[in-house]
Design an enzyme around this catalytic site. Structure first.
Site, PDB file in Angstrom:
ATOM      1  CG  ASP A  67      -1.810   1.152   1.386  1.00  0.00           C
ATOM      2  OD1 ASP A  67      -1.592   2.171   0.694  1.00  0.00           O
ATOM      3  OD2 ASP A  67      -2.752   1.067   2.187  1.00  0.00           O
ATOM      4  CB  VAL A  68       1.707   3.897  -2.529  1.00  0.00           C
ATOM      5  CG1 VAL A  68       2.354   3.103  -3.633  1.00  0.00           C
ATOM      6  CG2 VAL A  68       0.285   4.297  -2.859  1.00  0.00           C
ATOM      7  CG  ASN A  91      -0.245   4.754 -12.365  1.00  0.00           C
ATOM      8  OD1 ASN A  91      -0.856   5.456 -13.158  1.00  0.00           O
ATOM      9  ND2 ASN A  91      -0.712   3.570 -11.960  1.00  0.00           N
ATOM     10  CE1 TYR A 157      -8.223  11.048  -8.533  1.00  0.00           C
ATOM     11  CE2 TYR A 157      -8.838  12.878  -9.959  1.00  0.00           C
ATOM     12  CZ  TYR A 157      -8.204  11.663  -9.776  1.00  0.00           C
ATOM     13  OH  TYR A 157      -7.540  11.073 -10.826  1.00  0.00           O
TER      14      TYR A 157
HETATM   15  N1  LIG Z   1      -8.750   6.634 -15.486  1.00  0.00           N
HETATM   16  C1  LIG Z   1      -8.893   7.954 -15.553  1.00  0.00           C
HETATM   17  O1  LIG Z   1      -9.834   8.429 -16.195  1.00  0.00           O
HETATM   18  C2  LIG Z   1      -7.882   8.874 -14.903  1.00  0.00           C
HETATM   19  C3  LIG Z   1      -8.001  10.238 -15.155  1.00  0.00           C
HETATM   20  C4  LIG Z   1      -7.093  11.123 -14.576  1.00  0.00           C
HETATM   21  C5  LIG Z   1      -6.101  10.630 -13.745  1.00  0.00           C
HETATM   22  N2  LIG Z   1      -6.007   9.303 -13.503  1.00  0.00           N
HETATM   23  C6  LIG Z   1      -4.944   8.844 -12.598  1.00  0.00           C
HETATM   24  O2  LIG Z   1      -4.194   7.820 -13.200  1.00  0.00           O
HETATM   25  C7  LIG Z   1      -3.650   6.972 -12.190  1.00  0.00           C
HETATM   26  C8  LIG Z   1      -3.944   5.519 -12.537  1.00  0.00           C
HETATM   27  O3  LIG Z   1      -5.328   5.306 -12.514  1.00  0.00           O
HETATM   28  P1  LIG Z   1      -6.087   4.218 -13.406  1.00  0.00           P
HETATM   29  O4  LIG Z   1      -7.214   4.918 -14.049  1.00  0.00           O
HETATM   30  O5  LIG Z   1      -5.145   3.439 -14.214  1.00  0.00           O
HETATM   31  O6  LIG Z   1      -6.743   3.338 -12.225  1.00  0.00           O
HETATM   32  P2  LIG Z   1      -6.858   1.767 -11.967  1.00  0.00           P
HETATM   33  O7  LIG Z   1      -7.788   1.652 -10.801  1.00  0.00           O
HETATM   34  O8  LIG Z   1      -7.200   1.022 -13.213  1.00  0.00           O
HETATM   35  O9  LIG Z   1      -5.382   1.373 -11.522  1.00  0.00           O
HETATM   36  C9  LIG Z   1      -4.823   1.883 -10.342  1.00  0.00           C
HETATM   37  C10 LIG Z   1      -4.063   0.774  -9.613  1.00  0.00           C
HETATM   38  O10 LIG Z   1      -3.578   1.334  -8.386  1.00  0.00           O
HETATM   39  C11 LIG Z   1      -3.752   0.378  -7.363  1.00  0.00           C
HETATM   40  N3  LIG Z   1      -3.851   1.044  -6.079  1.00  0.00           N
HETATM   41  C12 LIG Z   1      -4.904   1.728  -5.560  1.00  0.00           C
HETATM   42  N4  LIG Z   1      -4.629   2.140  -4.324  1.00  0.00           N
HETATM   43  C13 LIG Z   1      -3.374   1.747  -4.053  1.00  0.00           C
HETATM   44  C14 LIG Z   1      -2.530   1.862  -2.926  1.00  0.00           C
HETATM   45  N5  LIG Z   1      -2.944   2.472  -1.805  1.00  0.00           N
HETATM   46  N6  LIG Z   1      -1.293   1.329  -2.985  1.00  0.00           N
HETATM   47  C15 LIG Z   1      -0.863   0.689  -4.099  1.00  0.00           C
HETATM   48  N7  LIG Z   1      -1.628   0.518  -5.189  1.00  0.00           N
HETATM   49  C16 LIG Z   1      -2.868   1.045  -5.156  1.00  0.00           C
HETATM   50  C17 LIG Z   1      -5.030  -0.355  -7.715  1.00  0.00           C
HETATM   51  O11 LIG Z   1      -5.073  -1.661  -7.113  1.00  0.00           O
HETATM   52  C18 LIG Z   1      -4.949  -0.420  -9.244  1.00  0.00           C
HETATM   53  O12 LIG Z   1      -4.360  -1.638  -9.681  1.00  0.00           O
HETATM   54  C19 LIG Z   1      -4.251   7.447 -10.867  1.00  0.00           C
HETATM   55  O13 LIG Z   1      -3.313   8.275 -10.194  1.00  0.00           O
HETATM   56  C20 LIG Z   1      -5.447   8.265 -11.298  1.00  0.00           C
HETATM   57  O14 LIG Z   1      -5.799   9.247 -10.366  1.00  0.00           O
HETATM   58  C21 LIG Z   1      -6.880   8.402 -14.056  1.00  0.00           C
END
Ligand SMILES: NC(=O)c1ccc[n+]([C@@H]2O[C@H](COP(=O)([O-])OP(=O)(O)OC[C@H]3O[C@@H](n4cnc5c(N)ncnc54)[C@H](O)[C@@H]3O)[C@@H](O)[C@H]2O)c1
Length: 253
Positions: A67-68, A91, A157
């Site tokens: 957990d980060v 990420n 957020y």
């Molecule tokens: N998907 C979107 O539309 C979007 C838009 C803007 C920004 N983002 C950002 O992109 C990044 C990646 O998001 P995504 O859309 O690929 O999401 P996702 O949920 O598909 O992947 C995120 C991963 O992070 C892991 N995770 C969550 N909490 C964690 C923790 N405490 N410790 C370690 N791992 C953890 C999850 O298990 C998951 O595998 C995030 O920072 C998100 O805020 C996503």
């Protein structure tokens, strides 16, 4: 159109990717492996990491469950790199149920800030000594459309992602002269597994019409991986402290 892989451009590089079990993080880990990097892939979900490992089948992948938001797990991730960290992709991130300010719970605030912002700082803090010694470091932090404006998420957020941009610029300022570049990628909507439940009627009223009319077609995770890998690569040699909007133009609306 598919993204063209640049085989070998990360040969000999060790790069940490958090949240590597899904979505943007997974696409980035997979691309980095195909471009020659050794990848330290971390995620809170062991099954997702196991799936990444079984799909990748390479000695260049090291998986670290954790957990980060926990300092002990940050230490574990950095230790797994074994004294060499050329790159860090901060990420891992979670959303906030689209709660507007008056409806924020302390629990939600602490969790979102802990995962989205404090963890990024702690990971950067942990890898900087190694990067400074090597006079080489490439850090990419995941921000968001919500990091540059409101109307794209709930308040917490949005605050966390605005914070990511401050963290990015300040790190770039202090450590650019030491060979460390730190940039952010700000995605718009991307097709991933991120959970984004609407839990506020007022937020639905305010955000619904904006979201329905302004968001471009959601991107693929691989398109974000391409932006991230460009910032990790030497093609972005003169780029430091910037926020790369990889959002299909959403920020122009
Ligand atoms: N998907 C979107 O539309 C979007 C838009 C803007 C920004 N983002 C950002 O992109 C990044 C990646 O998001 P995504 O859309 O690929 O999401 P996702 O949920 O598909 O992947 C995120 C991963 O992070 C892991 N995770 C969550 N909490 C964690 C923790 N405490 N410790 C370690 N791992 C953890 C999850 O298990 C998951 O595998 C995030 O920072 C998100 O805020 C996503």
């Amino acid at each position: 159109m598919s993204n063209s892989v640049d085989a070998g451009r990360f040969n000999g590089r060790t790069i940490i990717v958090t949240g590597a079990g899904s979505g943007i993080g997974k696409a980035t880990a997979v691309r980095l492996l195909s471009e020659g990097a050794r990848v330290i892939a971390s995620d809170i979900s062991q099954p997702r990491l196991d799936e990444l490992a079984s799909e990748s089948a390479t000695d260049s992948l090291v998986i670290v469950p954790g957990d980060v938001s926990a300092q002990a797990d940050v230490d574990k991730i950095v230790a797994a790199a074994g004294g060499r960290v050329d790159g860090l992709v901060n990420n891992a991130g979670i959303m906030d149920a689209f709660l507007p300010t008056a409806e924020i719970t302390d629990e939600m605030w602490d969790r979102v800030m802990g995962v989205n912002l404090t963890a990024q700082m702690r990971l950067i803090r942990a890898v900087l000594p190694t990067m400074i010694d090597a006079e080489f470091g490439r850090i990419v932090n995941l921000a968001s459309e919500a990091g540059i404006k409101s109307g794209a998420s709930g308040t917490t957020y949005s605050v966390s992602k605005h914070g990511v941009i401050g963290l990015t610029k300040s790190t770039a300022f202090f450590y650019g002269p030491k060979g460390v570049r730190c940039n952010a990628v700000a995605p718009g909507a991307v097709m991933t597994n991120i959970e984004a439940p609407f839990q506020s009627a007022w937020a639905g009223e305010r955000l619904g019409p904006i979201m329905q009319t302004t968001i471009p077609t959601p991107a693929k995770a691989e398109e974000l991986a391409a932006s991230i890998c460009w910032l990790l690569s030497e093609d972005s040699a003169n780029v430091n402290g910037t926020v790369l909007m990889s959002d299909g133009g959403w920020s122009t609306v």
